[in-house]
Design an enzyme around this catalytic site. Sequence first.
Site, mmCIF file in Angstrom:
data_model
loop_
_atom_site.group_PDB
_atom_site.id
_atom_site.type_symbol
_atom_site.label_atom_id
_atom_site.label_comp_id
_atom_site.label_asym_id
_atom_site.label_seq_id
_atom_site.Cartn_x
_atom_site.Cartn_y
_atom_site.Cartn_z
ATOM 1 N N GLN A 194 0.787 -1.291 -0.060
ATOM 2 C CA GLN A 194 -0.022 0.063 0.000
ATOM 3 C C GLN A 194 0.932 1.161 0.086
ATOM 4 O OE1 GLN A 194 -2.314 -0.834 3.701
ATOM 5 N NE2 GLN A 194 -0.139 -0.981 4.701
ATOM 6 N N HIS A 227 -9.667 4.312 19.959
ATOM 7 C CA HIS A 227 -8.974 3.407 20.371
ATOM 8 C C HIS A 227 -9.276 2.948 22.029
ATOM 9 C CE1 HIS A 227 -6.328 4.418 17.050
ATOM 10 N NE2 HIS A 227 -6.157 3.227 17.150
ATOM 11 N N ASP A 232 -0.093 0.873 13.887
ATOM 12 C CA ASP A 232 0.246 2.244 14.317
ATOM 13 C C ASP A 232 0.538 2.382 15.721
ATOM 14 O OD1 ASP A 232 -2.308 2.075 15.529
ATOM 15 O OD2 ASP A 232 -3.074 3.185 13.933
ATOM 16 N N ASP A 290 0.681 -7.524 12.067
ATOM 17 C CA ASP A 290 0.364 -6.568 11.150
ATOM 18 C C ASP A 290 1.098 -6.811 9.651
ATOM 19 O OD1 ASP A 290 -1.123 -3.366 11.005
ATOM 20 O OD2 ASP A 290 0.467 -3.810 9.468
ATOM 21 N N ASP A 343 0.371 -12.295 7.620
ATOM 22 C CA ASP A 343 -1.058 -12.280 7.166
ATOM 23 C C ASP A 343 -1.711 -12.632 8.565
ATOM 24 O OD1 ASP A 343 -3.524 -12.196 5.333
ATOM 25 O OD2 ASP A 343 -3.676 -14.332 6.432
ATOM 26 N N ALA A 344 -2.712 -11.967 9.314
ATOM 27 C CA ALA A 344 -3.444 -12.334 10.373
ATOM 28 C C ALA A 344 -4.094 -13.710 10.425
ATOM 29 C CB ALA A 344 -4.376 -10.967 10.795
ATOM 30 N N ASP A 377 -8.156 -4.852 14.762
ATOM 31 C CA ASP A 377 -7.998 -3.383 14.365
ATOM 32 C C ASP A 377 -7.783 -3.093 13.012
ATOM 33 O OD1 ASP A 377 -8.062 -0.489 14.491
ATOM 34 O OD2 ASP A 377 -6.032 -0.307 15.505
#
Length: 428
Positions: free
Chosen positions: A247, A277, A301, A321, A355-356, A373
């Site tokens: 991305q 959050h 983040d 992530d 990859d989750a 999230d």
Amino acid sequence: MTVTSTPPARARPTVLLVMVLVIATTGLIYELTMAAVASYLLGDSVREFSLVIGAYLSALGLGAYLSRYVDSTLARAFIDVELGAALCGGLSAPALFLAHAVSSSFSLVLYVCVALVGILVGLELPLLMRMLERRVEFKELVSRALSYDYAGALLGSLAFSFWLVPKLGLVHGSLACGLLNATVGLVASYALSEPDTARELEKARVRALLVLAILVVALFEAHRVLEFSDHASYPGRVLFARQSPYQRIVLSDSNGNLSLHLNGHLQFSSADEARYHEALVHPALALGARHAQVLIGGGGDGLAARELLKWPDVGSITLVDLDAEVTNLARSSPELSALNRHALADPRVHILNQDALRFLEQSERAFDVELFDFPDPSNYAVGKLYSTAFYRAARARLSPGGVMVVQATSPLFARAAFWCVATTLEAV
């Protein structure tokens, strides 16, 4: 008066077939690049890819049809078409980014680029085949030309996925392919030269060198296009902008308001991110009896991890992530690391860039709390993280009495997406 040309006799078939391979490779990369830029800037990757690819294939067919009207010197015509493809294809990505930044007619510019590049690429193979037809038997010509064409398509898809986008990005990648096309045009001006066409091809050689010079300058100045596009598209001062393998990541600061954008979509604004959050983390931990092992899916983040670390009994946090560029930014950016209070540097936080869904399917660990999230499910790539398969895998990793919380967009502004997530959870 129509002039019927005689294909050059000196050019070996192998040279021309290598040209087929190269132009097929670059042609596919141009197609994928324009589709990827449209998807990145407009969203809805499935729609944009399908429309761009459909329009591009139609333009290829139109170019192939128009080749029947080329009756001048084939070598000169091929070189000029190649140089046109180099300019239009190579400059397509920077032109699209500029159009999005300064114009409201991005879609018009997109499909004009698609049509021009498709027509020019569609002209290339028929012209080459006509130059080959007098020195290669017809059945051999068709089989070899198409074999090289399909092999070039495979090379293009592999190069685009594994090298051009991850290493160069969309803008530099398209310009690099333009240089490759222009180089083919320059080589052809020598390989296809004959006594009766030498003067014409000398002029074509000069044009090829000019196109190469234009593209080299554009390649070195391409970063300015991205900087201009980012500054026009994002508020305030751009602190960080980079194309990762997955991305486009942009971190901006507008009068002290820090914002993170992924592929043009806002992920958080420091003006109000605490509301999100805090609501994501604290109710779940209040409901859970144990907090020894906590999983964060997404959250690169570090802001969800910041809230988790406010609980003294949190033992270990596993943050999964996909994009290492995001987690690296969250640790290295002074602005973002200050906002997340250096959460990702805490020894209790363990980062896995994978990859989750695959992590959940392969892991044998049990978690007391699972926080997911992820970005909004706006496309199929992210949508799998909101699927029944994902939630089944997540449930299998919950310890007895464990709690799972899912980011589910807004029931006010994205009602369909919210209730889709709720229904999917109920199904599991």
